[in-house]
Design a protein around this motif. Structure first.
Motif, PDB file in Angstrom:
ATOM      1  N   ASN A  58       0.845  -1.194   0.000  1.00  0.00           N
ATOM      2  CA  ASN A  58       0.000   0.000   0.000  1.00  0.00           C
ATOM      3  C   ASN A  58       0.879   1.242   0.000  1.00  0.00           C
ATOM      4  OD1 ASN A  58      -2.409  -1.409   0.069  1.00  0.00           O
ATOM      5  ND2 ASN A  58      -2.541  -1.397   2.281  1.00  0.00           N
ATOM      6  N   GLY A  59       0.468   2.236  -0.762  1.00  0.00           N
ATOM      7  CA  GLY A  59       1.221   3.481  -0.852  1.00  0.00           C
ATOM      8  C   GLY A  59       2.246   3.500  -1.960  1.00  0.00           C
ATOM      9  N   THR A  60       2.429   2.378  -2.667  1.00  0.00           N
ATOM     10  CA  THR A  60       3.396   2.335  -3.765  1.00  0.00           C
ATOM     11  C   THR A  60       2.715   2.212  -5.127  1.00  0.00           C
ATOM     12  OG1 THR A  60       3.664  -0.070  -3.668  1.00  0.00           O
ATOM     13  CG2 THR A  60       5.125   1.256  -2.267  1.00  0.00           C
ATOM     14  N   GLU A  61       1.391   2.323  -5.162  1.00  0.00           N
ATOM     15  CA  GLU A  61       0.626   2.098  -6.391  1.00  0.00           C
ATOM     16  C   GLU A  61       0.797   3.253  -7.384  1.00  0.00           C
ATOM     17  OE1 GLU A  61      -0.740   2.375  -3.353  1.00  0.00           O
ATOM     18  OE2 GLU A  61      -1.955   0.621  -2.909  1.00  0.00           O
ATOM     19  N   LEU A  62       1.013   2.916  -8.643  1.00  0.00           N
ATOM     20  CA  LEU A  62       0.848   3.862  -9.753  1.00  0.00           C
ATOM     21  C   LEU A  62      -0.596   3.807 -10.213  1.00  0.00           C
ATOM     22  CD1 LEU A  62       3.991   3.350 -12.000  1.00  0.00           C
ATOM     23  CD2 LEU A  62       3.480   5.284 -10.528  1.00  0.00           C
ATOM     24  N   CYS A  63      -1.139   2.600 -10.263  1.00  0.00           N
ATOM     25  CA  CYS A  63      -2.550   2.400 -10.566  1.00  0.00           C
ATOM     26  C   CYS A  63      -2.957   1.073  -9.955  1.00  0.00           C
ATOM     27  CB  CYS A  63      -2.825   2.437 -12.066  1.00  0.00           C
ATOM     28  SG  CYS A  63      -1.921   1.233 -13.028  1.00  0.00           S
ATOM     29  N   GLU A  64      -4.230   0.985  -9.589  1.00  0.00           N
ATOM     30  CA  GLU A  64      -4.716  -0.237  -8.961  1.00  0.00           C
ATOM     31  C   GLU A  64      -6.063  -0.600  -9.556  1.00  0.00           C
ATOM     32  OE1 GLU A  64      -4.205  -2.107  -4.688  1.00  0.00           O
ATOM     33  OE2 GLU A  64      -5.353  -0.262  -4.625  1.00  0.00           O
ATOM     34  N   LEU A  65      -6.159  -1.856  -9.974  1.00  0.00           N
ATOM     35  CA  LEU A  65      -7.371  -2.379 -10.605  1.00  0.00           C
ATOM     36  C   LEU A  65      -7.840  -1.493 -11.754  1.00  0.00           C
ATOM     37  CD1 LEU A  65      -9.313  -3.618  -7.444  1.00  0.00           C
ATOM     38  CD2 LEU A  65      -8.021  -4.999  -9.096  1.00  0.00           C
ATOM     39  N   LEU A  66      -6.878  -1.032 -12.548  1.00  0.00           N
ATOM     40  CA  LEU A  66      -7.212  -0.222 -13.724  1.00  0.00           C
ATOM     41  C   LEU A  66      -7.823  -1.148 -14.772  1.00  0.00           C
ATOM     42  CD1 LEU A  66      -7.076   2.667 -14.776  1.00  0.00           C
ATOM     43  CD2 LEU A  66      -4.891   2.117 -15.801  1.00  0.00           C
ATOM     44  N   ALA A  67      -9.004  -0.812 -15.221  1.00  0.00           N
ATOM     45  CA  ALA A  67      -9.735  -1.657 -16.175  1.00  0.00           C
ATOM     46  C   ALA A  67      -9.160  -1.507 -17.580  1.00  0.00           C
ATOM     47  CB  ALA A  67     -11.210  -1.284 -16.179  1.00  0.00           C
ATOM     48  N   ILE A  68      -9.109  -2.637 -18.281  1.00  0.00           N
ATOM     49  CA  ILE A  68      -8.709  -2.645 -19.690  1.00  0.00           C
ATOM     50  C   ILE A  68      -9.700  -3.550 -20.422  1.00  0.00           C
ATOM     51  CG2 ILE A  68      -6.981  -4.464 -19.284  1.00  0.00           C
ATOM     52  CD1 ILE A  68      -5.329  -3.125 -21.563  1.00  0.00           C
ATOM     53  N   GLY A  69     -10.303  -3.003 -21.450  1.00  0.00           N
ATOM     54  CA  GLY A  69     -11.325  -3.729 -22.196  1.00  0.00           C
ATOM     55  C   GLY A  69     -10.758  -4.861 -23.033  1.00  0.00           C
ATOM     56  N   ALA A  70     -11.647  -5.692 -23.519  1.00  0.00           N
ATOM     57  CA  ALA A  70     -11.263  -6.775 -24.420  1.00  0.00           C
ATOM     58  C   ALA A  70     -10.613  -6.194 -25.661  1.00  0.00           C
ATOM     59  CB  ALA A  70     -12.493  -7.584 -24.798  1.00  0.00           C
ATOM     60  N   SER A  71      -9.493  -6.753 -26.063  1.00  0.00           N
ATOM     61  CA  SER A  71      -8.763  -6.313 -27.264  1.00  0.00           C
ATOM     62  C   SER A  71      -8.508  -4.810 -27.258  1.00  0.00           C
ATOM     63  CB  SER A  71      -9.520  -6.725 -28.525  1.00  0.00           C
ATOM     64  OG  SER A  71      -9.735  -8.121 -28.530  1.00  0.00           O
ATOM     65  N   ASP A  72      -8.203  -4.267 -26.095  1.00  0.00           N
ATOM     66  CA  ASP A  72      -8.001  -2.826 -25.944  1.00  0.00           C
ATOM     67  C   ASP A  72      -6.594  -2.543 -25.435  1.00  0.00           C
ATOM     68  OD1 ASP A  72      -8.663  -0.151 -26.015  1.00  0.00           O
ATOM     69  OD2 ASP A  72     -10.119  -0.241 -24.386  1.00  0.00           O
ATOM     70  N   VAL A  73      -6.237  -1.263 -25.385  1.00  0.00           N
ATOM     71  CA  VAL A  73      -4.950  -0.836 -24.857  1.00  0.00           C
ATOM     72  C   VAL A  73      -5.154   0.317 -23.876  1.00  0.00           C
ATOM     73  CG1 VAL A  73      -3.684  -1.533 -26.931  1.00  0.00           C
ATOM     74  CG2 VAL A  73      -4.467   0.816 -26.708  1.00  0.00           C
ATOM     75  N   VAL A  74      -4.198   0.458 -22.958  1.00  0.00           N
ATOM     76  CA  VAL A  74      -4.129   1.589 -22.041  1.00  0.00           C
ATOM     77  C   VAL A  74      -2.713   2.138 -22.144  1.00  0.00           C
ATOM     78  CG1 VAL A  74      -4.142   2.311 -19.622  1.00  0.00           C
ATOM     79  CG2 VAL A  74      -5.872   0.712 -20.454  1.00  0.00           C
ATOM     80  N   ASP A  75      -2.595   3.450 -22.331  1.00  0.00           N
ATOM     81  CA  ASP A  75      -1.290   4.099 -22.414  1.00  0.00           C
ATOM     82  C   ASP A  75      -1.149   5.074 -21.260  1.00  0.00           C
ATOM     83  OD1 ASP A  75       0.016   3.139 -24.930  1.00  0.00           O
ATOM     84  OD2 ASP A  75      -1.878   3.845 -25.773  1.00  0.00           O
ATOM     85  N   LEU A  76      -0.068   4.910 -20.494  1.00  0.00           N
ATOM     86  CA  LEU A  76       0.250   5.811 -19.392  1.00  0.00           C
ATOM     87  C   LEU A  76       1.484   6.605 -19.803  1.00  0.00           C
ATOM     88  CD1 LEU A  76      -0.098   3.214 -16.499  1.00  0.00           C
ATOM     89  CD2 LEU A  76      -1.800   4.884 -17.237  1.00  0.00           C
ATOM     90  N   TYR A  77       1.383   7.926 -19.787  1.00  0.00           N
ATOM     91  CA  TYR A  77       2.482   8.790 -20.207  1.00  0.00           C
ATOM     92  C   TYR A  77       3.022   9.577 -19.016  1.00  0.00           C
ATOM     93  CZ  TYR A  77       0.988   7.840 -24.975  1.00  0.00           C
ATOM     94  OH  TYR A  77       0.655   7.217 -26.150  1.00  0.00           O
ATOM     95  N   PHE A  78       4.327   9.732 -18.981  1.00  0.00           N
ATOM     96  CA  PHE A  78       5.013  10.505 -17.962  1.00  0.00           C
ATOM     97  C   PHE A  78       5.930  11.491 -18.686  1.00  0.00           C
ATOM     98  CE2 PHE A  78       4.052   6.269 -16.474  1.00  0.00           C
ATOM     99  CZ  PHE A  78       3.403   6.503 -15.271  1.00  0.00           C
ATOM    100  N   PRO A  79       5.408  12.641 -19.157  1.00  0.00           N
ATOM    101  CA  PRO A  79       6.196  13.577 -19.964  1.00  0.00           C
ATOM    102  C   PRO A  79       7.481  14.041 -19.279  1.00  0.00           C
ATOM    103  CG  PRO A  79       3.884  14.157 -20.060  1.00  0.00           C
ATOM    104  CD  PRO A  79       4.024  13.089 -19.011  1.00  0.00           C
ATOM    105  N   ALA A  80       7.445  14.258 -17.978  1.00  0.00           N
ATOM    106  CA  ALA A  80       8.656  14.674 -17.255  1.00  0.00           C
ATOM    107  C   ALA A  80       9.506  13.464 -16.872  1.00  0.00           C
ATOM    108  CB  ALA A  80       8.281  15.460 -16.005  1.00  0.00           C
ATOM    109  N   GLY A  81       8.986  12.286 -17.059  1.00  0.00           N
ATOM    110  CA  GLY A  81       9.703  11.059 -16.733  1.00  0.00           C
ATOM    111  C   GLY A  81       9.408  10.572 -15.336  1.00  0.00           C
ATOM    112  N   LEU A  82       9.093   9.311 -15.206  1.00  0.00           N
ATOM    113  CA  LEU A  82       8.945   8.639 -13.919  1.00  0.00           C
ATOM    114  C   LEU A  82      10.334   8.119 -13.581  1.00  0.00           C
ATOM    115  CD1 LEU A  82       7.290   7.335 -11.606  1.00  0.00           C
ATOM    116  CD2 LEU A  82       6.912   5.395 -13.151  1.00  0.00           C
ATOM    117  N   ARG A  83      11.005   8.745 -12.598  1.00  0.00           N
ATOM    118  CA  ARG A  83      12.403   8.412 -12.300  1.00  0.00           C
ATOM    119  C   ARG A  83      12.479   7.148 -11.460  1.00  0.00           C
ATOM    120  NH1 ARG A  83      17.168   9.086  -9.393  1.00  0.00           N
ATOM    121  NH2 ARG A  83      18.830  10.190 -10.500  1.00  0.00           N
ATOM    122  N   LEU A  84      13.239   6.163 -11.963  1.00  0.00           N
ATOM    123  CA  LEU A  84      13.481   4.916 -11.252  1.00  0.00           C
ATOM    124  C   LEU A  84      14.976   4.776 -11.040  1.00  0.00           C
ATOM    125  CD1 LEU A  84      11.178   2.403 -13.186  1.00  0.00           C
ATOM    126  CD2 LEU A  84      10.668   3.618 -11.068  1.00  0.00           C
ATOM    127  N   ALA A  85      15.400   4.739  -9.778  1.00  0.00           N
ATOM    128  CA  ALA A  85      16.797   4.464  -9.453  1.00  0.00           C
ATOM    129  C   ALA A  85      17.053   2.971  -9.618  1.00  0.00           C
ATOM    130  CB  ALA A  85      17.087   4.905  -8.028  1.00  0.00           C
TER     131      ALA A  85
END
Length: 110
Positions: A58-85
């Motif tokens: 808990n507290g580390t979620e970017l998204c939780e139970l995000l729905a995606i339809g049949a034969s569909d796509v979901v695009d998540l954009y981070f224009p400034a960048g999601l920094r991962l060490a």
């Protein structure tokens, strides 16, 4: 100085939280785009986290139970960048292994 572009995946989500992307030692990544595709004929859900290896705390979620339809796509954009060490793990899970994820961005020397 520009980073080195990277693409990781496509890879199927697991049913339990598992590592999706981890920067190499002595680097960090700026994730710009996470593309999720559902090849199944039925809808599903997925979760994404940033934290410990295989983590889903808990507290580390970017998204939780995000729905995606049949034969569909979901695009998540981070224009400034999601920094991962190198010690950060992008982890996730989905309701079906027909849901796949692709991560793109740039890698930089730490």
């Amino acid at each position: 100085m520009p980073g080195t572009p990277f693409k990781d995946g496509p890879a199927a989500f697991a049913a339990a939280a598992a590592d999706i992307y981890v920067p190499a030692a002595n680097t960090y990544a700026l994730v710009r785009h996470i593309h999720v595709a559902n090849a199944a004929g039925s809808a599903g859900t997925f979760n994404l986290y940033v934290g410990a290896t295989g983590g889903s705390a808990n507290g580390t979620e970017l998204c939780e139970l995000l729905a995606i339809g049949a034969s569909d796509v979901v695009d998540l954009y981070f224009p400034a960048g999601l920094r991962l060490a190198a010690t950060d793990f992008l982890t996730g899970l989905a309701s079906a292994t027909t849901i796949v994820v692709t991560v793109t961005g740039e890698i930089y020397a730490a």
